[in-house]
Design a protein around this motif. Sequence first.
Motif, PDB file in Angstrom:
ATOM      1  N   ARG A   1       0.842  -1.192   0.000  1.00 53.60           N
ATOM      2  CA  ARG A   1       0.000   0.000   0.000  1.00 53.60           C
ATOM      3  C   ARG A   1       0.881   1.248   0.000  1.00 53.60           C
ATOM      4  NH1 ARG A   1      -3.263   1.671   5.324  1.00 53.60           N
ATOM      5  NH2 ARG A   1      -1.211   1.078   6.050  1.00 53.60           N
ATOM      6  N   ALA A   2       0.455   2.248  -0.739  1.00 50.04           N
ATOM      7  CA  ALA A   2       1.211   3.501  -0.836  1.00 50.04           C
ATOM      8  C   ALA A   2       0.924   4.415   0.347  1.00 50.04           C
ATOM      9  CB  ALA A   2       0.861   4.226  -2.133  1.00 50.04           C
ATOM     10  N   TRP A   3       2.008   4.962   0.882  1.00 52.06           N
ATOM     11  CA  TRP A   3       1.947   6.041   1.866  1.00 52.06           C
ATOM     12  C   TRP A   3       2.478   7.270   1.156  1.00 52.06           C
ATOM     13  CZ3 TRP A   3       0.337   5.895   7.011  1.00 52.06           C
ATOM     14  CH2 TRP A   3      -0.026   4.628   7.491  1.00 52.06           C
ATOM     15  N   LYS A   4       1.638   8.251   0.877  1.00 50.29           N
ATOM     16  CA  LYS A   4       1.996   9.371   0.019  1.00 50.29           C
ATOM     17  C   LYS A   4       2.505  10.568   0.825  1.00 50.29           C
ATOM     18  CE  LYS A   4       2.101  11.361  -4.041  1.00 50.29           C
ATOM     19  NZ  LYS A   4       1.072  11.552  -5.015  1.00 50.29           N
ATOM     20  N   PHE A   5       3.608  11.123   0.337  1.00 51.56           N
ATOM     21  CA  PHE A   5       4.209  12.318   0.918  1.00 51.56           C
ATOM     22  C   PHE A   5       4.474  13.307  -0.214  1.00 51.56           C
ATOM     23  CE2 PHE A   5       5.056   8.880   3.805  1.00 51.56           C
ATOM     24  CZ  PHE A   5       4.876   9.445   5.048  1.00 51.56           C
ATOM     25  N   GLY A   6       4.777  14.543   0.124  1.00 52.55           N
ATOM     26  CA  GLY A   6       5.008  15.577  -0.879  1.00 52.55           C
ATOM     27  C   GLY A   6       6.476  15.753  -1.233  1.00 52.55           C
ATOM     28  N   ASP A   7       6.821  16.955  -1.636  1.00 55.83           N
ATOM     29  CA  ASP A   7       8.193  17.310  -2.004  1.00 55.83           C
ATOM     30  C   ASP A   7       9.004  17.657  -0.750  1.00 55.83           C
ATOM     31  OD1 ASP A   7       7.591  17.121  -4.727  1.00 55.83           O
ATOM     32  OD2 ASP A   7       7.098  19.249  -4.893  1.00 55.83           O
ATOM     33  N   ASP A   8      10.324  17.563  -0.892  1.00 58.05           N
ATOM     34  CA  ASP A   8      11.275  18.026   0.127  1.00 58.05           C
ATOM     35  C   ASP A   8      11.040  17.405   1.506  1.00 58.05           C
ATOM     36  OD1 ASP A   8      12.551  19.795  -1.728  1.00 58.05           O
ATOM     37  OD2 ASP A   8      10.861  21.165  -1.489  1.00 58.05           O
ATOM     38  N   VAL A   9      10.779  16.111   1.533  1.00 55.44           N
ATOM     39  CA  VAL A   9      10.653  15.406   2.808  1.00 55.44           C
ATOM     40  C   VAL A   9      12.065  15.212   3.339  1.00 55.44           C
ATOM     41  CG1 VAL A   9       9.924  13.279   3.949  1.00 55.44           C
ATOM     42  CG2 VAL A   9       8.528  14.255   2.104  1.00 55.44           C
ATOM     43  N   ASP A  10      12.384  15.909   4.422  1.00 53.27           N
ATOM     44  CA  ASP A  10      13.761  15.825   4.922  1.00 53.27           C
ATOM     45  C   ASP A  10      13.920  14.688   5.927  1.00 53.27           C
ATOM     46  OD1 ASP A  10      12.941  16.783   7.459  1.00 53.27           O
ATOM     47  OD2 ASP A  10      13.507  18.831   6.980  1.00 53.27           O
ATOM     48  N   THR A  11      15.159  14.409   6.260  1.00 54.73           N
ATOM     49  CA  THR A  11      15.443  13.278   7.146  1.00 54.73           C
ATOM     50  C   THR A  11      14.868  13.501   8.551  1.00 54.73           C
ATOM     51  OG1 THR A  11      17.649  14.195   7.591  1.00 54.73           O
ATOM     52  CG2 THR A  11      17.477  12.489   5.891  1.00 54.73           C
TER      53      THR A  11
ATOM     54  N   ASP B   1       6.237   9.907 -12.254  1.00 59.80           N
ATOM     55  CA  ASP B   1       4.771   9.865 -12.177  1.00 59.80           C
ATOM     56  C   ASP B   1       4.212   9.703 -10.770  1.00 59.80           C
ATOM     57  OD1 ASP B   1       4.409  10.015 -15.024  1.00 59.80           O
ATOM     58  OD2 ASP B   1       5.067   7.929 -15.125  1.00 59.80           O
ATOM     59  N   THR B   2       4.982  10.021  -9.748  1.00 66.38           N
ATOM     60  CA  THR B   2       4.487   9.791  -8.394  1.00 66.38           C
ATOM     61  C   THR B   2       3.261  10.637  -8.062  1.00 66.38           C
ATOM     62  OG1 THR B   2       6.048  11.391  -7.441  1.00 66.38           O
ATOM     63  CG2 THR B   2       6.729   9.064  -7.492  1.00 66.38           C
ATOM     64  N   ASP B   3       3.053  11.744  -8.777  1.00 64.74           N
ATOM     65  CA  ASP B   3       1.869  12.552  -8.511  1.00 64.74           C
ATOM     66  C   ASP B   3       0.583  11.838  -8.934  1.00 64.74           C
ATOM     67  OD1 ASP B   3       2.780  12.815 -11.139  1.00 64.74           O
ATOM     68  OD2 ASP B   3       2.030  14.850 -11.365  1.00 64.74           O
ATOM     69  N   ARG B   4       0.690  10.782  -9.714  1.00 61.97           N
ATOM     70  CA  ARG B   4      -0.481  10.007 -10.143  1.00 61.97           C
ATOM     71  C   ARG B   4      -0.858   8.922  -9.131  1.00 61.97           C
ATOM     72  NH1 ARG B   4       0.557   8.480 -16.271  1.00 61.97           N
ATOM     73  NH2 ARG B   4      -1.545   7.657 -16.015  1.00 61.97           N
ATOM     74  N   ILE B   5      -0.016   8.731  -8.133  1.00 61.14           N
ATOM     75  CA  ILE B   5      -0.261   7.726  -7.093  1.00 61.14           C
ATOM     76  C   ILE B   5      -0.856   8.424  -5.875  1.00 61.14           C
ATOM     77  CG2 ILE B   5       0.806   6.022  -5.568  1.00 61.14           C
ATOM     78  CD1 ILE B   5       3.063   5.791  -7.737  1.00 61.14           C
ATOM     79  N   ASP B   6      -1.923   7.843  -5.337  1.00 61.54           N
ATOM     80  CA  ASP B   6      -2.585   8.414  -4.164  1.00 61.54           C
ATOM     81  C   ASP B   6      -2.312   7.576  -2.923  1.00 61.54           C
ATOM     82  OD1 ASP B   6      -3.856  10.600  -5.494  1.00 61.54           O
ATOM     83  OD2 ASP B   6      -5.388   9.225  -6.261  1.00 61.54           O
ATOM     84  N   ASP B   7      -2.470   8.203  -1.789  1.00 59.17           N
ATOM     85  CA  ASP B   7      -2.339   7.525  -0.515  1.00 59.17           C
ATOM     86  C   ASP B   7      -3.301   6.331  -0.487  1.00 59.17           C
ATOM     87  OD1 ASP B   7      -0.881   7.887   2.000  1.00 59.17           O
ATOM     88  OD2 ASP B   7      -2.861   8.004   2.910  1.00 59.17           O
ATOM     89  N   GLY B   8      -2.777   5.175  -0.133  1.00 57.92           N
ATOM     90  CA  GLY B   8      -3.606   3.981  -0.035  1.00 57.92           C
ATOM     91  C   GLY B   8      -3.697   3.148  -1.294  1.00 57.92           C
ATOM     92  N   ASP B   9      -3.206   3.651  -2.422  1.00 65.11           N
ATOM     93  CA  ASP B   9      -3.220   2.851  -3.650  1.00 65.11           C
ATOM     94  C   ASP B   9      -2.409   1.580  -3.442  1.00 65.11           C
ATOM     95  OD1 ASP B   9      -4.738   4.757  -4.961  1.00 65.11           O
ATOM     96  OD2 ASP B   9      -3.141   5.406  -6.336  1.00 65.11           O
TER      97      ASP B   9
END
Length: 169
Positions: free
Chosen positions: A4-14, A105-113
Amino acid sequence: MKGRAWKFGDDVDTDAVIPGRYLIYNTPEELAKYTFEGVRPEFAKNVHENDIVVAGSNFGCGSSREHAPLALKGAKVACVIAKSFARIFFRNAINIGVPVLECPDTDRIDDGDELEVDLATGVIVNKTKGETYQATPLPDFVREIVDEGGLIEYARKLVSERSETENLS
């Protein structure tokens, strides 16, 4: 691998992956309890083995600490798919044994896919949407490092194989 996908945005830092106050822990299992605590507090309790982290650009930016991929490994995340990675995070993830794939294409993937990922070909199938995306596949030697669980285990295997070959001579 499927998960299952866990979706995050840009610039996820450590620090978003593992907050600095938990750097006193050094094992994947300990760190996993606090993964994404500040940005997705439910992650550590609800992530399942083989789930997949999906993000935008520049995943893993910030400090070069190895704790971030260690936390993901401890959470039993199957892989991380992002548009791009901070280079030091990319290398640390491989060295720790966490597969990482770059996909535009990660913007085409949604949380939970529900996703199915082939590391050898870089093909990502979104079972939820019936779509297929192409990521940059990992080179064979990099996949070997990941498959062995990281650079240390890979080196141990090479040394062991070399010793066996020398003993046969």
